[in-house]
Design a protein around this motif. Structure first.
Motif, PDB file in Angstrom:
ATOM      1  N   SER A  10       0.843  -1.195   0.000  1.00 26.43           N
ATOM      2  CA  SER A  10       0.000   0.000   0.000  1.00 26.43           C
ATOM      3  C   SER A  10       0.876   1.241   0.000  1.00 26.43           C
ATOM      4  O   SER A  10       1.765   1.375   0.830  1.00 26.43           O
ATOM      5  CB  SER A  10      -0.923   0.009   1.222  1.00 26.43           C
ATOM      6  OG  SER A  10      -0.186   0.120   2.412  1.00 26.43           O
ATOM      7  N   GLY A  12       0.006   5.318  -0.281  1.00 24.07           N
ATOM      8  CA  GLY A  12      -1.125   6.229  -0.371  1.00 24.07           C
ATOM      9  C   GLY A  12      -2.409   5.423  -0.324  1.00 24.07           C
ATOM     10  O   GLY A  12      -2.585   4.538   0.514  1.00 24.07           O
ATOM     11  N   LEU A  13      -3.307   5.698  -1.246  1.00 26.41           N
ATOM     12  CA  LEU A  13      -4.565   4.966  -1.326  1.00 26.41           C
ATOM     13  C   LEU A  13      -4.517   3.850  -2.356  1.00 26.41           C
ATOM     14  O   LEU A  13      -5.537   3.217  -2.636  1.00 26.41           O
ATOM     15  CB  LEU A  13      -5.708   5.933  -1.677  1.00 26.41           C
ATOM     16  CG  LEU A  13      -5.949   7.059  -0.667  1.00 26.41           C
ATOM     17  CD1 LEU A  13      -7.087   7.945  -1.129  1.00 26.41           C
ATOM     18  CD2 LEU A  13      -6.233   6.486   0.716  1.00 26.41           C
ATOM     19  N   SER A  15      -3.445   0.158  -3.586  1.00 22.54           N
ATOM     20  CA  SER A  15      -3.163  -1.148  -3.003  1.00 22.54           C
ATOM     21  C   SER A  15      -2.775  -2.125  -4.110  1.00 22.54           C
ATOM     22  O   SER A  15      -3.442  -2.204  -5.143  1.00 22.54           O
ATOM     23  CB  SER A  15      -4.388  -1.677  -2.254  1.00 22.54           C
ATOM     24  OG  SER A  15      -4.122  -2.936  -1.677  1.00 22.54           O
ATOM     25  N   GLU A  89      -0.188  -6.342   5.263  1.00 19.00           N
ATOM     26  CA  GLU A  89       0.075  -5.148   4.484  1.00 19.00           C
ATOM     27  C   GLU A  89       1.559  -4.805   4.489  1.00 19.00           C
ATOM     28  O   GLU A  89       2.223  -4.864   5.520  1.00 19.00           O
ATOM     29  CB  GLU A  89      -0.709  -3.961   5.048  1.00 19.00           C
ATOM     30  CG  GLU A  89      -0.480  -2.661   4.303  1.00 19.00           C
ATOM     31  CD  GLU A  89      -1.188  -1.493   4.956  1.00 19.00           C
ATOM     32  OE1 GLU A  89      -1.788  -0.691   4.229  1.00 19.00           O
ATOM     33  OE2 GLU A  89      -1.134  -1.390   6.201  1.00 19.00           O
ATOM     34  N   VAL A 239      -8.155  -2.064  -7.425  1.00 12.33           N
ATOM     35  CA  VAL A 239      -8.243  -0.616  -7.355  1.00 12.33           C
ATOM     36  C   VAL A 239      -9.200  -0.141  -8.438  1.00 12.33           C
ATOM     37  O   VAL A 239      -8.999  -0.398  -9.618  1.00 12.33           O
ATOM     38  CB  VAL A 239      -6.851   0.031  -7.572  1.00 12.33           C
ATOM     39  CG1 VAL A 239      -6.979   1.542  -7.581  1.00 12.33           C
ATOM     40  CG2 VAL A 239      -5.901  -0.424  -6.483  1.00 12.33           C
ATOM     41  N   ALA A 245      -7.011   7.633  -6.939  1.00 15.63           N
ATOM     42  CA  ALA A 245      -6.344   7.221  -5.701  1.00 15.63           C
ATOM     43  C   ALA A 245      -4.982   7.874  -5.576  1.00 15.63           C
ATOM     44  O   ALA A 245      -4.578   8.300  -4.489  1.00 15.63           O
ATOM     45  CB  ALA A 245      -6.212   5.693  -5.664  1.00 15.63           C
ATOM     46  N   GLN A 248      -5.452  11.643  -4.702  1.00 12.65           N
ATOM     47  CA  GLN A 248      -5.827  11.807  -3.293  1.00 12.65           C
ATOM     48  C   GLN A 248      -4.633  11.530  -2.386  1.00 12.65           C
ATOM     49  O   GLN A 248      -4.466  12.187  -1.351  1.00 12.65           O
ATOM     50  CB  GLN A 248      -6.981  10.867  -2.942  1.00 12.65           C
ATOM     51  CG  GLN A 248      -8.284  11.210  -3.648  1.00 12.65           C
ATOM     52  CD  GLN A 248      -9.388  10.232  -3.300  1.00 12.65           C
ATOM     53  OE1 GLN A 248      -9.524   9.819  -2.139  1.00 12.65           O
ATOM     54  NE2 GLN A 248     -10.172   9.842  -4.288  1.00 12.65           N
ATOM     55  N   SER A 249      -3.796  10.567  -2.765  1.00 14.26           N
ATOM     56  CA  SER A 249      -2.623  10.239  -1.955  1.00 14.26           C
ATOM     57  C   SER A 249      -1.634  11.407  -1.939  1.00 14.26           C
ATOM     58  O   SER A 249      -1.047  11.726  -0.908  1.00 14.26           O
ATOM     59  CB  SER A 249      -1.940   8.980  -2.503  1.00 14.26           C
ATOM     60  OG  SER A 249      -2.821   7.879  -2.464  1.00 14.26           O
ATOM     61  N   ALA A 252      -3.026  14.134   0.279  1.00 16.59           N
ATOM     62  CA  ALA A 252      -2.899  13.766   1.693  1.00 16.59           C
ATOM     63  C   ALA A 252      -1.467  13.940   2.171  1.00 16.59           C
ATOM     64  O   ALA A 252      -1.212  14.402   3.294  1.00 16.59           O
ATOM     65  CB  ALA A 252      -3.362  12.320   1.902  1.00 16.59           C
TER      66      ALA A 252
END
Length: 261
Positions: A10, A12-13, A15, A89, A239, A245, A248-249, A252
């Protein structure tokens, strides 16, 4: 190869469902301790150092020896209260320049293979590592213990290398005196380095010891010098929107650093 672990990387968002494979295997020569007269294997008993009695497995507990020699017995309840690392993870903490990590920290190497649902994000992570010329510092839980590791690319495959904790690297307890070196000696040493300079090719190195042992064993077998005994033996989800994703990562990560979007 057989997968030894399944989980997801993983960052950020994003996977990436992956399988973990041991990337190396040892070819060290191992010998059995046997009775020279008949080739029988030597067995060892579990003997208590205090009363001299053999101890059955059911009576064996885990003990922690303190620096002053005291032995502390840990029960199953004590062990159950310890922090448990069971996450599936591989969490990317940061991406760092490859030359910032001391090779002494590296421990074991593993190959990461993407699950079918993770082919695209796997390729994305691989390309990102190559383009940035960086390693991904990660944490992962293996064998009930959390350990630091790095992800890097080798021949189009992402490799994970577990690392020692910093306090597990020993500091030398000796000092090396700086002797006087003459300019002529330094010049000659440089000439020697240049003479022996070249590119590293692992195929140039061969385990002579293992080969010699195999030759000796083969000769003894062909000569009938063999003793036969009764004991002889020999994922995670897909995903949906990868770009979203990633965006957004990034946002963040910027907010975590106090940077404006």
């Amino acid at each position: 190869m057989r997968a030894i672990w399944k989980g997801a990387v993983s960052f950020g968002l994003v996977s990436v469902p992956v399988k973990l494979y041991a990337a190396t295997e040892s070819h060290d020569v191992s010998f059995r301790q046997v009775h020279a007269k008949d080739g029988g294997r030597i067995r060892y008993q579990r003997i208590c150092s205090l009363d001299g009695e053999e101890v059955p497995y059911a009576d064996i507990a885990k003990g922690y020896e303190t620096e002053d020699g005291e032995m502390v017995i840990l029960t199953e309840d004590d062990l159950a209260e310890l922090p448990s690392a069971s996450s599936r993870e591989i969490a990317v903490e940061k991406f760092v320049p490859s030359d910032q990590i001391d090779p002494m920290l590296f421990e074991k190497s593993y190959y990461l293979e993407p699950e079918k649902t993770g082919t695209k994000p796997y390729a994305l992570l691989r390309q990102a590592l190559l383009a940035a010329d960086r390693m991904a510092v990660v944490t992962v839980a293996l064998r009930q213990r959390t350990t630091p590791a790095v992800l890097r690319v080798r021949d189009d495959v992402i490799v994970m290398q577990t690392m020692m904790w910093p306090d597990e690297i020993r500091t030398p307890d000796f000092t090396v005196e700086s002797g006087e070196v003459k300019a002529a000696e330094v010049k000659m040493a440089k000439m020697l380095v240049e003479t022996l300079a070249g590119d590293f090719d692992p195929a140039e190195f061969e385990d002579d010891y293992a080969g010699a042992v195999e030759a000796v064993v083969k000769a003894k077998i062909e000569g009938g010098e063999v003793t036969r005994t009764e004991t002889s033996t020999k994922s995670a989800g897909e995903v949906v929107d990868l770009l979203a994703a990633l965006q957004q990562s990034v946002e963040a990560a910027k907010q975590a650093r106090g940077e404006a979007s």
